[in-house]
Write an enzyme that holds these catalytic residues in place. Structure first.
Site, PDB file in Angstrom:
ATOM      1  N   ASP A  21      -9.463 -43.443 -59.469  1.00 53.60           N
ATOM      2  CA  ASP A  21      -9.475 -42.746 -60.762  1.00 53.60           C
ATOM      3  C   ASP A  21      -8.499 -43.350 -61.769  1.00 53.60           C
ATOM      4  OD1 ASP A  21     -11.397 -41.013 -59.896  1.00 53.60           O
ATOM      5  OD2 ASP A  21     -10.215 -39.186 -60.144  1.00 53.60           O
TER       6      ASP A  21
ATOM      7  N   ARG B 210     -12.798 -31.883 -48.293  1.00 53.32           N
ATOM      8  CA  ARG B 210     -11.844 -32.904 -48.762  1.00 53.32           C
ATOM      9  C   ARG B 210     -10.595 -32.970 -47.895  1.00 53.32           C
ATOM     10  NH1 ARG B 210     -11.718 -34.624 -54.202  1.00 53.32           N
ATOM     11  NH2 ARG B 210     -13.745 -34.245 -55.070  1.00 53.32           N
TER      12      ARG B 210
ATOM     13  N   GLU C 220       4.012 -41.267 -52.757  1.00 54.86           N
ATOM     14  CA  GLU C 220       3.209 -40.108 -53.177  1.00 54.86           C
ATOM     15  C   GLU C 220       4.129 -39.093 -53.857  1.00 54.86           C
ATOM     16  OE1 GLU C 220       0.016 -38.881 -53.534  1.00 54.86           O
ATOM     17  OE2 GLU C 220       1.126 -37.141 -54.271  1.00 54.86           O
TER      18      GLU C 220
ATOM     19  N   TYR D  33     -23.312 -26.874 -51.181  1.00 51.18           N
ATOM     20  CA  TYR D  33     -23.656 -27.481 -49.887  1.00 51.18           C
ATOM     21  C   TYR D  33     -22.708 -26.956 -48.815  1.00 51.18           C
ATOM     22  CZ  TYR D  33     -20.162 -30.894 -51.637  1.00 51.18           C
ATOM     23  OH  TYR D  33     -19.045 -31.496 -52.166  1.00 51.18           O
TER      24      TYR D  33
HETATM   25  C1  LIG Z   1     -15.568 -31.149 -59.466  1.00 45.82           C
HETATM   26  C2  LIG Z   1     -15.467 -32.521 -58.858  1.00 45.82           C
HETATM   27  C3  LIG Z   1     -16.328 -32.880 -57.817  1.00 45.82           C
HETATM   28  C4  LIG Z   1     -16.262 -34.173 -57.276  1.00 45.82           C
HETATM   29  N1  LIG Z   1     -17.130 -34.509 -56.274  1.00 45.82           N
HETATM   30  C5  LIG Z   1     -17.091 -35.755 -55.756  1.00 45.82           C
HETATM   31  C6  LIG Z   1     -18.009 -36.119 -54.713  1.00 45.82           C
HETATM   32  O1  LIG Z   1     -18.806 -35.288 -54.243  1.00 45.82           O
HETATM   33  N2  LIG Z   1     -17.960 -37.398 -54.245  1.00 45.82           N
HETATM   34  C7  LIG Z   1     -17.071 -38.324 -54.712  1.00 45.82           C
HETATM   35  O2  LIG Z   1     -17.071 -39.473 -54.247  1.00 45.82           O
HETATM   36  N3  LIG Z   1     -16.196 -37.995 -55.702  1.00 45.82           N
HETATM   37  C8  LIG Z   1     -16.187 -36.748 -56.220  1.00 45.82           C
HETATM   38  N4  LIG Z   1     -15.288 -36.407 -57.193  1.00 45.82           N
HETATM   39  C9  LIG Z   1     -14.313 -37.423 -57.668  1.00 45.82           C
HETATM   40  C10 LIG Z   1     -13.156 -37.603 -56.695  1.00 45.82           C
HETATM   41  O3  LIG Z   1     -12.552 -36.361 -56.416  1.00 45.82           O
HETATM   42  C11 LIG Z   1     -12.093 -38.538 -57.296  1.00 45.82           C
HETATM   43  O4  LIG Z   1     -12.708 -39.636 -57.896  1.00 45.82           O
HETATM   44  C12 LIG Z   1     -11.137 -39.023 -56.212  1.00 45.82           C
HETATM   45  O5  LIG Z   1     -10.442 -37.937 -55.651  1.00 45.82           O
HETATM   46  C13 LIG Z   1     -10.147 -40.033 -56.801  1.00 45.82           C
HETATM   47  O6  LIG Z   1      -9.226 -40.406 -55.808  1.00 45.82           O
HETATM   48  P1  LIG Z   1      -7.895 -41.193 -56.227  1.00 45.82           P
HETATM   49  O7  LIG Z   1      -7.172 -41.445 -54.945  1.00 45.82           O
HETATM   50  O8  LIG Z   1      -8.235 -42.348 -57.093  1.00 45.82           O
HETATM   51  O9  LIG Z   1      -7.089 -40.195 -57.151  1.00 45.82           O
HETATM   52  P2  LIG Z   1      -6.442 -38.781 -56.794  1.00 45.82           P
HETATM   53  O10 LIG Z   1      -7.226 -38.063 -55.782  1.00 45.82           O
HETATM   54  O11 LIG Z   1      -6.188 -38.119 -58.116  1.00 45.82           O
HETATM   55  O12 LIG Z   1      -5.049 -39.146 -56.124  1.00 45.82           O
HETATM   56  C14 LIG Z   1      -3.961 -39.621 -56.878  1.00 45.82           C
HETATM   57  C15 LIG Z   1      -2.694 -39.349 -56.089  1.00 45.82           C
HETATM   58  O13 LIG Z   1      -1.602 -39.963 -56.774  1.00 45.82           O
HETATM   59  C16 LIG Z   1      -0.504 -39.074 -56.808  1.00 45.82           C
HETATM   60  N5  LIG Z   1       0.302 -39.474 -57.965  1.00 45.82           N
HETATM   61  C17 LIG Z   1       0.064 -39.246 -59.286  1.00 45.82           C
HETATM   62  N6  LIG Z   1       0.993 -39.860 -60.047  1.00 45.82           N
HETATM   63  C18 LIG Z   1       1.835 -40.490 -59.199  1.00 45.82           C
HETATM   64  C19 LIG Z   1       2.987 -41.322 -59.375  1.00 45.82           C
HETATM   65  N7  LIG Z   1       3.447 -41.623 -60.603  1.00 45.82           N
HETATM   66  N8  LIG Z   1       3.615 -41.814 -58.279  1.00 45.82           N
HETATM   67  C20 LIG Z   1       3.167 -41.519 -57.032  1.00 45.82           C
HETATM   68  N9  LIG Z   1       2.068 -40.734 -56.803  1.00 45.82           N
HETATM   69  C21 LIG Z   1       1.399 -40.247 -57.869  1.00 45.82           C
HETATM   70  C22 LIG Z   1      -1.118 -37.701 -56.903  1.00 45.82           C
HETATM   71  O14 LIG Z   1      -0.228 -36.703 -56.433  1.00 45.82           O
HETATM   72  C23 LIG Z   1      -2.333 -37.876 -55.986  1.00 45.82           C
HETATM   73  O15 LIG Z   1      -2.025 -37.569 -54.632  1.00 45.82           O
HETATM   74  C24 LIG Z   1     -15.317 -35.124 -57.766  1.00 45.82           C
HETATM   75  C25 LIG Z   1     -14.444 -34.741 -58.780  1.00 45.82           C
HETATM   76  C26 LIG Z   1     -14.506 -33.479 -59.325  1.00 45.82           C
HETATM   77  C27 LIG Z   1     -13.568 -33.123 -60.439  1.00 45.82           C
END
Ligand SMILES: Cc1cc2nc3c(=O)[nH]c(=O)nc-3n(C[C@H](O)[C@H](O)[C@H](O)COP(=O)(O)OP(=O)(O)OC[C@H]3O[C@@H](n4cnc5c(N)ncnc54)[C@H](O)[C@@H]3O)c2cc1C
Length: 397
Positions: A301, A108, A34, A220
């Site tokens: 994502d 979250r 991370e 909410y």
């Molecule tokens: C306004 C808003 C509201 C939302 N509401 C919802 C909802 O109600 N329900 C829902 O399901 N989704 C919701 N989402 C979407 C959701 O927040 C994301 O899809 C989700 O957080 C993605 O998780 P992730 O682990 O894929 O990515 P992230 O949460 O972006 O985590 C990526 C992690 O990787 C780390 N990282 C980055 N680059 C590197 C690297 N090179 N090496 C090591 N670590 C790295 C970062 O620090 C981070 O901790 C919402 C999004 C937004 C913008």
């Protein structure tokens, strides 16, 4: 344990942590890298529909969720300009009965804590904070991951690398080029407000959705109803050039109030009562044809960033993790297992990405389309409104 059983995950977000759990429970050793030096909980809510909550229950997180999450009574859709109720759909009880798992809302930071506590209990998961995945090299039988910590580079030989490193994924960029996310020209303004400072319609145990031309607002309750999560989304060309990547860029409340000045008085009062606001430039990417190569793949994502209008980005990451865990532990060749995982996930996540874009248009219509949308919504029962998404909520990863 041998490198043949060790999987590296880039990113300790929701996707990375749940993937770590899925893989460790399947008998793998997992190293999560991370980039952030420490997990900094940010103040915002997350909605988890049955397709996602089902996975969390399957991982034995039900007890923790029972304390941290709650089920909203329903979804209430209102017209922004005059507060007229357009539709009301049941959530509490109904979702569990219809889809076998509840619709949950929670903070979250609480979800992240639940996942972290669960990963800490697994002896086969190590999380290295402050360590970024910088690059990787593929071999016939695995991958060498290059990490960077305090400007020190280190190599690690592992069986597979999962890029769960978010919207601006390094792993993705190394495989498919460093193209920028697609700006949505929408800004999400976000705030948490103590419930006792708000009128009852905002403090009630419902998901509220207010629709208006080029803007919408969602609210909410979180943490037993003590605090209300507010997200206001507005059309904004400025953000096309804004590359802020954090949740916590401070916003100007007066600017936000200006965007809602023609809305119903309740909404204007709500915005007035916000203690502070932060903003976030929304962006997504087009669905990818391929998610990986050799022993490397993407998750969450990093693979399929989407607009938040179906509240599914986190849910899709959670589903990805379950499917990945199922594919990767079966003793198959790693690359074969990863391609199978991608095949199982690509179509569904692309559909959700596209549907989220479609909702963007529908939410932000101006007249006459807005009037037509409101009429159709009013004519449809709330239950029917939910059941249009049977394909989404029914899914079992
Ligand atoms: C306004 C808003 C509201 C939302 N509401 C919802 C909802 O109600 N329900 C829902 O399901 N989704 C919701 N989402 C979407 C959701 O927040 C994301 O899809 C989700 O957080 C993605 O998780 P992730 O682990 O894929 O990515 P992230 O949460 O972006 O985590 C990526 C992690 O990787 C780390 N990282 C980055 N680059 C590197 C690297 N090179 N090496 C090591 N670590 C790295 C970062 O620090 C981070 O901790 C919402 C999004 C937004 C913008």
């Amino acid at each position: 344990m041998s490198e043949r059983r060790t999987i590296a995950i880039a990113g300790g977000g929701i996707g990375g942590l749940i993937a770590a759990l899925a893989l460790a429970r399947g008998g793998m050793r997992v190293l999560v890298y991370e980039r952030a030096a420490r997990f900094a909980p940010f103040g915002a809510g997350i909605q988890l529909s049955p397709n996602a909550s089902r996975v969390l229950y399957a991982f034995g997180l039900g007890k923790a969720l029972a304390t941290a999450a709650s089920e909203p009574e329903g979804l209430i859709v209102r017209r922004g300009r005059d507060a007229q109720e357009l539709a009301r759909a049941p959530l509490k009880g109904f979702m569990g009965q219809r889809y076998g798992a509840p619709y949950l809302i929670l903070h979250r930071a609480d979800l992240h804590t639940i996942l972290r506590v669960a990963t800490e209990k697994e002896i086969d998961i190590d999380i290295e904070m402050g360590t970024a995945v910088a690059d990787f090299a593929l071999h016939k039988n695995g991958v060498t991951v290059l990490t960077e910590r305090d400007h020190q580079l280190e190599e690690h030989r592992v069986a597979a690398l999962i890029g769960a490193d978010g919207l601006r994924s390094t792993v993705r960029a190394r495989m498919f080029g460093n193209d920028q996310p697609r700006p949505a020209e929408r800004t999400a303004w976000r705030a948490l407000v103590p419930a006792d400072q708000l009128p009852p319609e905002f403090a009630a145990n419902n998901v509220g959705l207010w629709l208006g031309h080029d803007a919408h607002l969602v609210h909410y309750p979180l943490r037993g109803g003590s605090v209300i999560n507010v997200v206001a989304v507005v059309a904004d060309a400025w953000q096309a050039t804004w590359t802020g990547d954090g949740w916590n860029s401070p916003g100007d409340k007066d600017e936000l109030a200006g965007r809602f000045s023609a809305w119903a008085p309740q909404v204007r009062d709500l915005i007035d009562s916000l203690p502070s606001v932060t903003r976030w430039a929304l962006a997504d990417r087009k669905p990818l044809r391929r998610w990986g190569e050799g022993a490397v793949t993407l998750l969450g994502d990093a693979a399929h960033p989407m607009l938040p209008f179906l509240a599914q980005g986190g849910g899709m990451a959670i589903e990805d993790a379950m499917t990945l865990g199922r594919c990767l532990v079966r003793g198959e060749d790693v690359a074969v297992a990863l391609r199978k995982y991608e095949r199982l996930r690509r179509y569904r996540t692309a559909r959700v990405q596209r549907e989220a874009r479609r909702m963007d248009r529908i939410y932000h219509y101006s007249n006459p389309m807005a009037a037509l949308r409101d009429m159709v919504m009013g004519a449809r029962s709330g239950q029917k409104m939910i059941e249009r998404y049977n394909w989404l909520y029914r899914h079992k990863s």
